[in-house]
Write a protein that holds these residues in place. Structure first.
Motif: not given
Length: 283
Positions: A25-46
């Motif tokens: 419902q909150e539509q989490p952004n890339l930075d928030e999701i990446a932080a949750h899995v302990h990766l940088s946004p760049y590496h998580f996106q890849r």
């Protein structure tokens, strides 16, 4: 061929999907999701794009109730969706060609003695799984697992009259053809169950790749419209994950409910199939 890295990647993907679903419902952004899995946004996106073929943001749409309901409304009956997919240019593009043979418990007791089941542990986009095949290369078990010993125990219990042989090099020849949407070589499945279970599992094979149907639709297809509990039980006892696509059955409300091998894995498979189908249709 998938490797042990696939398991590590999937564990991160599953953790990300759990976070996305919890905070949809909150539509989490890339930075928030990446932080949750302990990766940088760049590496998580890849990582995510390599796994799903699309970005996490696009993947989110496949996890919403609205998307699921739209798919259910589009698919009023299993007979119609199966026919439409067969007529469509892309409807069966990703479907593996699977033939299924079934035997009842009594038939197995009479014919199973003296045969050998070969099994091995392999990796795929959704983690580790146990694959078992017969002497003539028919797939008789495919199950994801948390504990390898329990998966082997379940295999031995189900095919109790046959001897078991650990042969990953033999099962690997079959495993290399699975989880490949462009594979067009036929695969044969041998399953043991009651006549009703076999009927339900045959119905599951009619659900096209990237689509979903309700439990009610399956019940109606097997001429037991009031037998939702029996249908749900049969689906839950499917011994061949992914190939007999019990993951494509959801509640009529659009909710992705429990799955023998984990609700998050069910969400991951459905999203993965939907994204690859969408990608192929846009080419």
């Amino acid at each position: 061929m998938y490797s042990e890295q696939s398991l590590i990647d999937y564990q991160r993907i599953e953790k990300a999907i759990a976070y996305i679903q919890k905070h949809l419902q909150e539509q989490p952004n890339l930075d928030e999701i990446a932080a949750h899995v302990h990766l940088s946004p760049y590496h998580f996106q890849r990582l995510f794009t390599r796994w799903a073929g699309i970005s996490p943001k696009k993947f989110m749409q496949f996890l919403t109730l609205q998307y699921a309901r739209e798919r259910l409304e589009k698919n009023p009956s299993l007979a119609e969706i199966s026919q439409d997919a067969g007529l469509s240019g892309t409807g069966r593009l990703h479907d593996l060609f699977i033939t299924m043979e079934g035997m009842t418990p009594d038939e197995y007791r009479r014919s199973g003695v003296g045969h050998t089941i070969y099994y091995g542990i392999h990796f795929c986009p959704f983690g580790q799984y146990l694959l078992a095949i017969t002497e003539n290369n028919m797939i008789c078990t495919l199950q994801f697992f948390k504990e390898e010993s329990m998966a082997i125990y379940d295999l031995q219990k189900h095919w109790f009259a046959s001897s078991m042989e650990h042969a990953p090099e033999k099962t690997g020849l079959i495993a290399s053809r699975l989880f490949q949407p462009d594979n067009d070589s036929p695969l044969s499945v041998l399953v043991r169950g009651t006549n009703f279970q076999l009927k339900v599992w045959e119905a599951l094979l009619k659900i096209p790749y990237g689509e979903v149907v309700s439990y009610q639709s399956i019940a109606e297809h097997v001429n037991n419209p009031k037998g939702l509990q029996a249908v749900g039980s049969a689906i839950g006892k499917n011994p061949v994950a992914y190939l007999i696509p019990c993951h494509r059955v959801i509640k009529k409300t659009g909710q992705i409910n429990e799955y023998r091998w984990g609700r998050l894995r069910k969400s991951a498979i459905l999203g993965w199939e939907s994204s690859s189908k969408l990608e192929s249709e846009s080419i």
